[in-house]
Each structure stands twice: as C-alpha cells, then as structure tokens.
Design an enzyme around this catalytic site. Structure first.
Site, PDB file in Angstrom:
ATOM      1  N   ARG A 132      -9.324   0.401   3.508  1.00 30.40           N
ATOM      2  CA  ARG A 132      -8.366   1.365   2.947  1.00 30.40           C
ATOM      3  C   ARG A 132      -7.046   0.689   2.602  1.00 30.40           C
ATOM      4  NH1 ARG A 132      -6.586   5.047   6.860  1.00 30.40           N
ATOM      5  NH2 ARG A 132      -4.960   5.135   5.306  1.00 30.40           N
TER       6      ARG A 132
ATOM      7  N   ASP B 245       3.567   0.319  12.259  1.00 33.85           N
ATOM      8  CA  ASP B 245       2.328  -0.172  11.650  1.00 33.85           C
ATOM      9  C   ASP B 245       2.021  -1.625  12.016  1.00 33.85           C
ATOM     10  OD1 ASP B 245       1.985   2.297  10.557  1.00 33.85           O
ATOM     11  OD2 ASP B 245       2.758   1.774   8.587  1.00 33.85           O
TER      12      ASP B 245
ATOM     13  N   ARG C  25      -0.241  14.969  13.043  1.00 34.49           N
ATOM     14  CA  ARG C  25       0.617  14.433  11.973  1.00 34.49           C
ATOM     15  C   ARG C  25       1.180  15.604  11.169  1.00 34.49           C
ATOM     16  NH1 ARG C  25      -1.910   8.936   9.549  1.00 34.49           N
ATOM     17  NH2 ARG C  25       0.168   8.887   8.659  1.00 34.49           N
TER      18      ARG C  25
ATOM     19  N   LYS D 188       0.831  -1.212   0.000  1.00 38.06           N
ATOM     20  CA  LYS D 188       0.000   0.000   0.000  1.00 38.06           C
ATOM     21  C   LYS D 188       0.860   1.254   0.000  1.00 38.06           C
ATOM     22  CE  LYS D 188      -1.724   1.857   3.988  1.00 38.06           C
ATOM     23  NZ  LYS D 188      -1.587   3.293   4.188  1.00 38.06           N
ATOM     24  N   ASN D 189       1.812   1.320   0.913  1.00 39.48           N
ATOM     25  CA  ASN D 189       2.542   2.584   1.070  1.00 39.48           C
ATOM     26  C   ASN D 189       3.509   2.856  -0.086  1.00 39.48           C
ATOM     27  OD1 ASN D 189       1.076   3.184   3.299  1.00 39.48           O
ATOM     28  ND2 ASN D 189       2.633   2.566   4.785  1.00 39.48           N
TER      29      ASN D 189
ATOM     30  N   CYS E 105      -5.406   8.067   8.615  1.00 42.90           N
ATOM     31  CA  CYS E 105      -5.553   7.522   9.966  1.00 42.90           C
ATOM     32  C   CYS E 105      -5.376   8.610  11.001  1.00 42.90           C
ATOM     33  CB  CYS E 105      -4.521   6.430  10.204  1.00 42.90           C
ATOM     34  SG  CYS E 105      -5.000   4.879   9.474  1.00 42.90           S
TER      35      CYS E 105
HETATM   36  N1  EPU Z   1       7.036  14.083  11.385  1.00 43.81           N
HETATM   37  C1  EPU Z   1       7.306  15.385  11.693  1.00 43.81           C
HETATM   38  N2  EPU Z   1       7.290  16.302  10.672  1.00 43.81           N
HETATM   39  C2  EPU Z   1       7.026  15.961   9.387  1.00 43.81           C
HETATM   40  C3  EPU Z   1       6.753  14.618   9.084  1.00 43.81           C
HETATM   41  C4  EPU Z   1       6.763  13.686  10.110  1.00 43.81           C
HETATM   42  O1  EPU Z   1       7.549  15.747  12.848  1.00 43.81           O
HETATM   43  O2  EPU Z   1       7.029  16.841   8.506  1.00 43.81           O
HETATM   44  C5  EPU Z   1       7.074  13.071  12.475  1.00 43.81           C
HETATM   45  C6  EPU Z   1       5.708  12.430  12.703  1.00 43.81           C
HETATM   46  O3  EPU Z   1       4.948  13.166  13.632  1.00 43.81           O
HETATM   47  C7  EPU Z   1       6.099  11.049  13.225  1.00 43.81           C
HETATM   48  C8  EPU Z   1       7.414  10.747  12.507  1.00 43.81           C
HETATM   49  O4  EPU Z   1       7.904  12.001  12.029  1.00 43.81           O
HETATM   50  O5  EPU Z   1       6.328  11.101  14.598  1.00 43.81           O
HETATM   51  C9  EPU Z   1       7.332   9.776  11.350  1.00 43.81           C
HETATM   52  O6  EPU Z   1       6.345  10.194  10.422  1.00 43.81           O
HETATM   53  P1  EPU Z   1       6.419   9.849   8.864  1.00 43.81           P
HETATM   54  O7  EPU Z   1       6.490  11.129   8.112  1.00 43.81           O
HETATM   55  O8  EPU Z   1       7.491   8.850   8.648  1.00 43.81           O
HETATM   56  O9  EPU Z   1       5.025   9.183   8.601  1.00 43.81           O
HETATM   57  P2  EPU Z   1       4.129   9.300   7.310  1.00 43.81           P
HETATM   58  O10 EPU Z   1       4.986   9.426   6.109  1.00 43.81           O
HETATM   59  O11 EPU Z   1       3.061  10.314   7.513  1.00 43.81           O
HETATM   60  C10 EPU Z   1       4.121   6.765   6.750  1.00 43.81           C
HETATM   61  C11 EPU Z   1       3.092   5.700   6.536  1.00 43.81           C
HETATM   62  C12 EPU Z   1       2.432   5.369   7.862  1.00 43.81           C
HETATM   63  C13 EPU Z   1       3.503   4.919   8.851  1.00 43.81           C
HETATM   64  C14 EPU Z   1       4.604   5.970   8.958  1.00 43.81           C
HETATM   65  C15 EPU Z   1       5.788   5.529   9.806  1.00 43.81           C
HETATM   66  C16 EPU Z   1       2.367   6.124   4.299  1.00 43.81           C
HETATM   67  C17 EPU Z   1       1.300   6.584   3.392  1.00 43.81           C
HETATM   68  N3  EPU Z   1       2.109   6.183   5.596  1.00 43.81           N
HETATM   69  O12 EPU Z   1       3.430   7.890   7.276  1.00 43.81           O
HETATM   70  O13 EPU Z   1       1.568   4.279   7.580  1.00 43.81           O
HETATM   71  O14 EPU Z   1       2.939   4.716  10.110  1.00 43.81           O
HETATM   72  O15 EPU Z   1       5.118   6.290   7.659  1.00 43.81           O
HETATM   73  O16 EPU Z   1       6.360   4.379   9.273  1.00 43.81           O
HETATM   74  O17 EPU Z   1       3.412   5.683   3.849  1.00 43.81           O
HETATM   75  C18 EPU Z   1      -0.282   2.877   7.806  1.00 43.81           C
HETATM   76  O18 EPU Z   1       0.051   2.336   6.741  1.00 43.81           O
HETATM   77  O19 EPU Z   1      -1.153   2.410   8.576  1.00 43.81           O
HETATM   78  C19 EPU Z   1       0.356   4.136   8.181  1.00 43.81           C
HETATM   79  C20 EPU Z   1      -0.162   4.981   9.040  1.00 43.81           C
END
Ligand code: EPU
Length: 419
Positions: free
Chosen positions: A398, A306, A122, A22-23, A117
């Site tokens: 999803r 996850d 976030r 998915k991701n 989610c």
């Molecule tokens: N963070 C910041 N600033 C930013 C971005 C992130 O402080 O600009 C912090 C977040 O608050 C968090 C950490 O950095 O504490 C990691 O966040 P990340 O950006 O890695 O998460 P994401 O890209 O929003 C993706 C996956 C999530 C998964 C996370 C961590 C996708 C679409 N989503 O989210 O997947 O939990 O990486 O591995 O790739 C899921 O599939 O259920 C899901 C939520």
C-alpha cells in the site's frame, strides 16, 4: 498471497533513492477534483494506495493516465458524480479526502467510510466539524458519509481540537473554492500538508501559512491545470535510515529533504549512528552496535508516529532499556506480538513500550498487521539471525514502492515469494 523472505545478518551498503510521499500523493490526487484543467503530477510513488485513489477518480468519471509509472495526468473536468460509493473507497483511509474535494467542487459529497491501517479508533469528528462550519450538513447514513450544502461553501474559522493531518487537509480542500477567507487554527504542520498547499497554490489557490499552526485560505472562483512534483517521502526515507543504522553499513539515502528528518536524525545520532546531511541526501553509517534511547511520537516537527514501529525494532537490539511513548495513535502496538516472536523483549503499558535490548533477534514466520508494522518486520528480518517470512504483504505494498528491490540493491538478502 505474496510473502517476503529475508535472510538476516547482511550489512547495507550503497545508495537508495526515495520515492514521492505517499501521504502527499493521496491528498494531491483527489485535490485534482477541484481543478478545471489537466494536472500533470510528477514523482508519484508507484504504490497500491495511489492505484486505489486513481481508480476511484476514474470511477467518478475523471480521465486518468500514467505517461510513466511515476507520472500521472488527470483531467477531472469530466467528473459529474459526487457519489464515491465503490468498494475501493473502503480500502484506503485517505479516501476521506474525497469529502473535502467533492464538497468544494459540487457542494455535495457522498463517500463510503474509509478503511486503511487498523490501529484502533480513527475518528473524523474534526473533519465533520470543519465542513459544518462551512455550511454543510453532515450525517452518517449506514456506512456512507453524506455531506451537503445548499450552495457554494462559505468561509469559516475552524479551530481544531486535536492537531489532525486529515482534518487540516480536508478543511483546506473544502475552503479553496469557498466564498471568503477561511482560517484553520491549531493546524497540522506535516510536510504533506505544506505539499498539498503548494500544489493548490500552483493551480491558482490562495493559501498562506501552511507549515504553521494557522492556515489562511482565501476562496477563489476556480483552479486551473498545471504541473507539480510531489515531495520525497519522509517516512520511507526514515525507514531506510533506521534500517541502515540497525543493520549496520553505510547508506546514502537520496532524494530527501534533510530538515524533514531532523527528529529522527537526532535520535539515530543519540543511539550511536553517524549521520551526515547533504543538500538533498543523508548518509547513515553504523556498526550496528547501538545504545538505547527514549522516544515520544508527536505531530510534526516531533518524532513521527509512522516511524514508531521501525525505531522500536532498532531499539530491540540496542544496549540497555529504552522507552517509546506513542503520542498520536495510542493503540499502535499490535505489531509488538510479531516482534516478540522474533525474540524482542518489549513490554507494553498503555501508550508506552519499554524495550530491553537483546543481543540478537531470530528469524520467524510473521505477519504485517499494518503498513508501518510491515516495514518494522522487514527491518527485524534484516537484523535477525536466520530466515524471516513476512505474510500479509498487501499492507507493505500500500505504501512502499519496491521495498524489496531497494533493500536488495543495498545488499540485503530479500526476495518476494509470489503465490
Ligand atoms: N483525531 C481526532 N479526530 C479527528 C481526526 C483525528 O480525534 O477528526 C485524532 C486521531 O485519533 C489521532 C490524532 O488525531 O489520535 C491524529 O490523527 P490525524 O488526523 O493526524 O491522522 P490521519 O490524518 O488519519 C495521517 C496519516 C497517517 C499518520 C497520521 C499522523 C495519511 C493518509 N495518513 O493520518 O499515516 O499516522 O496522519 O501523522 O496522511 C501511515 O502512513 O502509515 C499512516 C497511518
């Protein structure tokens, strides 16, 4: 709304085939906006997030077709708009990848703030910082992120203050067609980051170092079309491995990259399951009698956040006391309330869950509060005495392709009740 009905207590036996990630899919599909030509993408998971992102691309003007349910063909040459302002955009977190892709293509992107989610705050400050470093001016106008550069983006050095999958991917997307060499330091190393880089390189990009902390992207003039197959879903594979270990039985999880599963395999072994790795499959054998272990979630190659709700569910029936520390999403424990309704004994203190193993969970009517919470409740239903009903299935839909069909094929008593 649809719900799942699970009659617990059945062990799981047989083979299950894991779908595409998915991701990776939700990053690769918007990346097609950067490509001048037709992209054929194979091993695409048949899930709601993919339907949503393809609908958004269609809204923007791309020609999108599915020759079969797991293959996608997209020609984005016809896209004229950089305004992703339709309601669908709000339905998924990953729509923020439209920012990087549209900025790379048009030097402008207007994208409604993402949903997805809900487990606390976030932020996207690191995404914005990367775009600004490449020459874009970024503001939030009510609920729309408005990012605009006067001309082609320019290469930049980007140091991410936190290891972020989303910011790494967005910076990579924006940098592909930028002028010069962009360097992303403290980059995320998740398998889907590498998969996106492989996709972009297949289409003619020049990206080196994906999978390490430092990614170097040399901007090219254009990307051309081609064919690409998405990697297997690490989290779906992990969900089935945990389900098999917790319920007991003997399951061959097929179409996986065993290296991606190392952190989980180590914990399942420590808890008492037998794990056998093959080239592209993993066998999990378990009598369902497990012992408690401690887990801390971290960015890859650490234990994935996850899979945190799913491992907590397994530990809820493991002997002794386990401690699970959430190192990525501090507030990812909303689902615990539902799990305790099924008899789990879990105490939350800050970013930590202390789990006292109980002999049995019992069936209950519960609600999926997010995608992985839904998966954990499905596992809880499998191991509980009695019948469990899971509401709010939209969250599971999803991100899991035919979860109930795959579990049924392993012998679980699980049915979808369509409302
Ligand atoms: N963070 C910041 N600033 C930013 C971005 C992130 O402080 O600009 C912090 C977040 O608050 C968090 C950490 O950095 O504490 C990691 O966040 P990340 O950006 O890695 O998460 P994401 O890209 O929003 C993706 C996956 C999530 C998964 C996370 C961590 C996708 C679409 N989503 O989210 O997947 O939990 O990486 O591995 O790739 C899921 O599939 O259920 C899901 C939520």
């Amino acid at each position: 709304m649809d719900k799942l009905k699970i009659e617990g207590g059945k062990k799981l036996f047989g083979n299950v085939r894991i779908s595409g990630a998915k991701n990776a899919a939700v990053a690769i599909i918007p990346a097609v906006l950067l490509v001048d030509g037709v992209c054929r993408i194979e091993n695409v998971p048949d899930i709601q997030d993919v339907s949503a992102i393809t609908e958004i691309l269609t809204y923007l003007g791309a020609n999108v077709s599915f020759p079969d349910k797991n293959t996608l063909e997209i020609d984005a040459a016809t896209v004229k708009s950089y305004m992703a302002d339709c309601e669908k955009v709000r339905s998924m977190r990953a729509s923020y990848y439209l920012l990087g892709a549209l900025l790379g293509r048009f030097h402008k992107a207007h994208v409604r703030l993402p949903g997805g989610c809900n487990f606390g705050e976030r932020p996207i400050d690191q995404h914005i910082k990367s775009f600004e470093a490449m020459g874009a001016d970024v503001k939030i106008d009510y609920d729309v992120v408005v990012a605009e550069a006067p001309e082609r983006l320019r290469a930049a050095s980007v140091y991410l203050d936190v290891v972020s999958v989303g910011a790494t991917i967005n910076a990579m997307l924006a940098a592909c067609l930028a002028d010069g060499l962009t360097v992303i330091e403290n980059a995320a190393k998740e398998p889907h980051v590498v998969d996106l880089a492989n996709f972009l390189n297949t289409m003619g990009a020049s990206i080196k170092g994906a999978g390490t902390d430092v990614i170097r992207i040399k901007g090219v003039e254009k990307l051309r079309g081609g064919t690409y197959s998405i990697i297997p879903d690490q989290i779906e594979a992990g969900t089935f491995m945990i389900a098999a270990a917790a319920a007991g039985g003997n399951v061959l999880v097929e179409n996986v990259i065993p290296r991606h599963m190392d952190s989980l395999s180590a914990k399942l072994l420590e808890a008492g399951a037998i794990i056998t790795e093959y080239e592209d499959s993993i066998r999990v054998e378990s009598d369902g009698i497990l012992k408690g272990v401690n887990v801390k979630t971290m960015p890859y190659p650490g234990f994935p956040t996850d899979l945190q709700p799913q491992i907590v569910t397994l530990l809820s029936i493991a002997k002794g006391t386990s401690m699970v520390t959430e190192g990525v999403w501090k507030q990812r424990f909303q689902y615990i309330e539902e799990l305790t309704r099924m008899g789990a004994d879990v105490i939350i203190g800050g970013d930590r869950a202390v789990i006292h193993g109980v002999d049995k969970l019992h069936g209950a009517v519960v609600r999926a509060t997010d995608l992985r919470a839904g998966a954990c409740l499905a596992i809880a239903g499998l191991i509980a005495d009695g019948v469990t009903y899971i509401n709010e299935l939209k969250h599971i839909d999803r991100g899991y392709e035919d979860l109930e069909g795959k579990l049924s094929s392993l012998g679980a008593q699980i049915t979808r009740i369509v409302d």
